[in-house]
Write an enzyme that holds these catalytic residues in place. Sequence first.
Site, PDB file in Angstrom:
ATOM      1  N   HIS A  99      68.903  65.341  63.716  1.00  9.08           N
ATOM      2  CA  HIS A  99      70.236  65.613  64.023  1.00  9.08           C
ATOM      3  C   HIS A  99      70.789  64.968  65.231  1.00  9.08           C
ATOM      4  O   HIS A  99      70.177  64.279  66.169  1.00  9.08           O
ATOM      5  CB  HIS A  99      70.395  67.023  64.050  1.00  9.08           C
ATOM      6  CG  HIS A  99      69.738  67.472  65.492  1.00  9.08           C
ATOM      7  ND1 HIS A  99      68.475  67.870  65.515  1.00  9.08           N
ATOM      8  CD2 HIS A  99      70.438  68.038  66.415  1.00  9.08           C
ATOM      9  CE1 HIS A  99      68.265  68.201  66.821  1.00  9.08           C
ATOM     10  NE2 HIS A  99      69.204  68.399  67.341  1.00  9.08           N
ATOM     11  N   ASP A 115      73.463  66.045  68.489  1.00 12.28           N
ATOM     12  CA  ASP A 115      74.219  67.347  69.061  1.00 12.28           C
ATOM     13  C   ASP A 115      75.759  67.129  68.968  1.00 12.28           C
ATOM     14  O   ASP A 115      76.189  66.342  69.428  1.00 12.28           O
ATOM     15  CB  ASP A 115      73.507  67.491  70.481  1.00 12.28           C
ATOM     16  CG  ASP A 115      72.248  67.733  70.711  1.00 12.28           C
ATOM     17  OD1 ASP A 115      71.467  68.211  69.628  1.00 12.28           O
ATOM     18  OD2 ASP A 115      71.744  67.612  71.771  1.00 12.28           O
ATOM     19  N   ARG A 159      54.670  73.584  72.311  1.00 10.01           N
ATOM     20  CA  ARG A 159      55.626  72.841  73.054  1.00 10.01           C
ATOM     21  C   ARG A 159      56.652  73.868  73.421  1.00 10.01           C
ATOM     22  O   ARG A 159      57.159  74.505  72.468  1.00 10.01           O
ATOM     23  CB  ARG A 159      56.014  71.608  72.435  1.00 10.01           C
ATOM     24  CG  ARG A 159      57.552  71.082  72.894  1.00 10.01           C
ATOM     25  CD  ARG A 159      57.810  69.959  72.105  1.00 10.01           C
ATOM     26  NE  ARG A 159      59.226  69.424  72.639  1.00 10.01           N
ATOM     27  CZ  ARG A 159      59.718  68.700  73.789  1.00 10.01           C
ATOM     28  NH1 ARG A 159      58.854  67.978  74.287  1.00 10.01           N
ATOM     29  NH2 ARG A 159      61.015  68.307  73.595  1.00 10.01           N
ATOM     30  N   HIS A 211      68.131  62.469  66.892  1.00  6.01           N
ATOM     31  CA  HIS A 211      66.617  62.871  67.607  1.00  6.01           C
ATOM     32  C   HIS A 211      66.122  63.851  66.795  1.00  6.01           C
ATOM     33  O   HIS A 211      66.728  64.773  66.148  1.00  6.01           O
ATOM     34  CB  HIS A 211      66.938  63.263  69.003  1.00  6.01           C
ATOM     35  CG  HIS A 211      67.862  64.160  69.421  1.00  6.01           C
ATOM     36  ND1 HIS A 211      69.193  64.022  69.451  1.00  6.01           N
ATOM     37  CD2 HIS A 211      67.727  65.623  69.661  1.00  6.01           C
ATOM     38  CE1 HIS A 211      70.016  65.179  69.691  1.00  6.01           C
ATOM     39  NE2 HIS A 211      69.055  66.104  69.794  1.00  6.01           N
TER      40      HIS A 211
HETATM   41  C1  GA4 Z   1      72.125  71.258  66.835  1.00  2.00           C
HETATM   42  C2  GA4 Z   1      72.090  71.316  68.331  1.00  2.00           C
HETATM   43  C3  GA4 Z   1      71.740  72.730  68.899  1.00  2.00           C
HETATM   44  O1  GA4 Z   1      70.556  73.345  68.764  1.00  2.00           O
HETATM   45  C4  GA4 Z   1      72.803  73.510  67.826  1.00  2.00           C
HETATM   46  C5  GA4 Z   1      72.423  73.647  66.514  1.00  2.00           C
HETATM   47  C6  GA4 Z   1      73.012  74.556  65.676  1.00  2.00           C
HETATM   48  C7  GA4 Z   1      72.182  75.950  65.174  1.00  2.00           C
HETATM   49  O2  GA4 Z   1      70.983  75.871  65.390  1.00  2.00           O
HETATM   50  O3  GA4 Z   1      72.915  76.787  65.159  1.00  2.00           O
HETATM   51  C8  GA4 Z   1      73.213  73.758  64.306  1.00  2.00           C
HETATM   52  C9  GA4 Z   1      72.775  72.135  64.725  1.00  2.00           C
HETATM   53  C10 GA4 Z   1      72.769  72.357  66.255  1.00  2.00           C
HETATM   54  C11 GA4 Z   1      73.883  71.302  64.209  1.00  2.00           C
HETATM   55  C12 GA4 Z   1      74.495  71.417  62.683  1.00  2.00           C
HETATM   56  C13 GA4 Z   1      74.395  73.047  62.514  1.00  2.00           C
HETATM   57  C14 GA4 Z   1      74.594  73.858  63.648  1.00  2.00           C
HETATM   58  C15 GA4 Z   1      72.389  74.130  62.925  1.00  2.00           C
HETATM   59  C16 GA4 Z   1      73.478  73.396  61.771  1.00  2.00           C
HETATM   60  C17 GA4 Z   1      72.544  73.068  60.913  1.00  2.00           C
HETATM   61  C18 GA4 Z   1      72.893  75.023  68.622  1.00  2.00           C
HETATM   62  C19 GA4 Z   1      74.096  73.191  67.758  1.00  2.00           C
HETATM   63  O4  GA4 Z   1      75.088  73.284  68.465  1.00  2.00           O
HETATM   64  O5  GA4 Z   1      74.089  72.464  66.848  1.00  2.00           O
END
Ligand code: GA4
Length: 319
Positions: free
Chosen positions: A194, A196, A261, A251
């Site tokens: 994904h 960020d 980890r 990443h």
């Molecule tokens: C990816 C980056 C962060 O961990 C996060 C994730 C969020 C979540 O886990 O609630 C998201 C993911 C993240 C991107 C797309 C959406 C939202 C899960 C998901 C499937 C906290 C963020 O902000 O985006």
Amino acid sequence: MVVASPNPVRNEKILAIDLPMIDLSADRSEVGKLIVRACEEYGFFKVINHGVPEGVIAEMEQESVNFFEKPLAEKQRAGPANPFGYGCKNIGFNGDMGEVEFLLLHTNPLSIAQRSKSISNDPSKFGSAMNNYIRAVRELACEILDLMAEGLWVRDPSYFSKMIRDVENDSFFRINHYPSCCNNNTTRVGFGEHSDPQILTILRSNDVGGLQISPDHGVWIPVAPDPAAFCVNVGDVLQAMTNGRFVSVRHRALSDSSQSRMSMAYFGAPALQARVSAPPEMVTTNRPSLYRPFTWAEYKATAYSLSLGDNRLDLFINC
Ligand code: GA4
């Protein structure tokens, strides 16, 4: 040196390469240039001499270890993650799964105080460890964002950092635990690929690897763990605010069968109503405006409506 080796997960190309390591105590204008280059090439870099006190890191790490060591039923009192709280294997709301358990928290002090009650037997100790950690990494994030603006010759050096300094900033904090499972040398996906969504991510981990970045489709670069450094990466919003000059690189985290980890990530984000757009210096006739302006609320809603690995920024490209 770049070395190709077989991929443990699927048949992708794994390259061994060191991420740029940036010493924040070096000459300011040099540091700005190095950061800009790293953000254009990899979207990722490491920083040392970052100014976050070791004690602040150690306390937050200890609180995290204490939490994950608890029996599952106790951890579940802090869940389910909706999106905040304790989550196990389920990521987001659209069926994404990983070999990970986590705490996802908002960084607002009131929210920290509220959440701490279900996370720790000593909520004020957890709350103060987290407040201290967030204050220090936010400061680091702002310093890096200012260096980026200077390196890009953006007239207002706080153009990027003021968004996460806003009292209403919507920054998150995530603690991931990728448990070991057995001793059969298998590698599983802990957190799928994904990008960020936010502006900037400041990540650190224990001494166990697992993070991989993918600057090109099908190519994965493992990032060596380094508890003395923070790993910094560009988020989608910063890619949009640099008009595509910086890259928000995909990443993932693999989980190792024999070692567990733990990583802690601060995601610096604007206020929900903040309008995301590139400063005028980033838009030229050779490089016309790539994305339409949007609010962070709009972008975040899009991210949560899609799956983890979906590309969301392309949906905001100017017609
Ligand atoms: C990816 C980056 C962060 O961990 C996060 C994730 C969020 C979540 O886990 O609630 C998201 C993911 C993240 C991107 C797309 C959406 C939202 C899960 C998901 C499937 C906290 C963020 O902000 O985006």
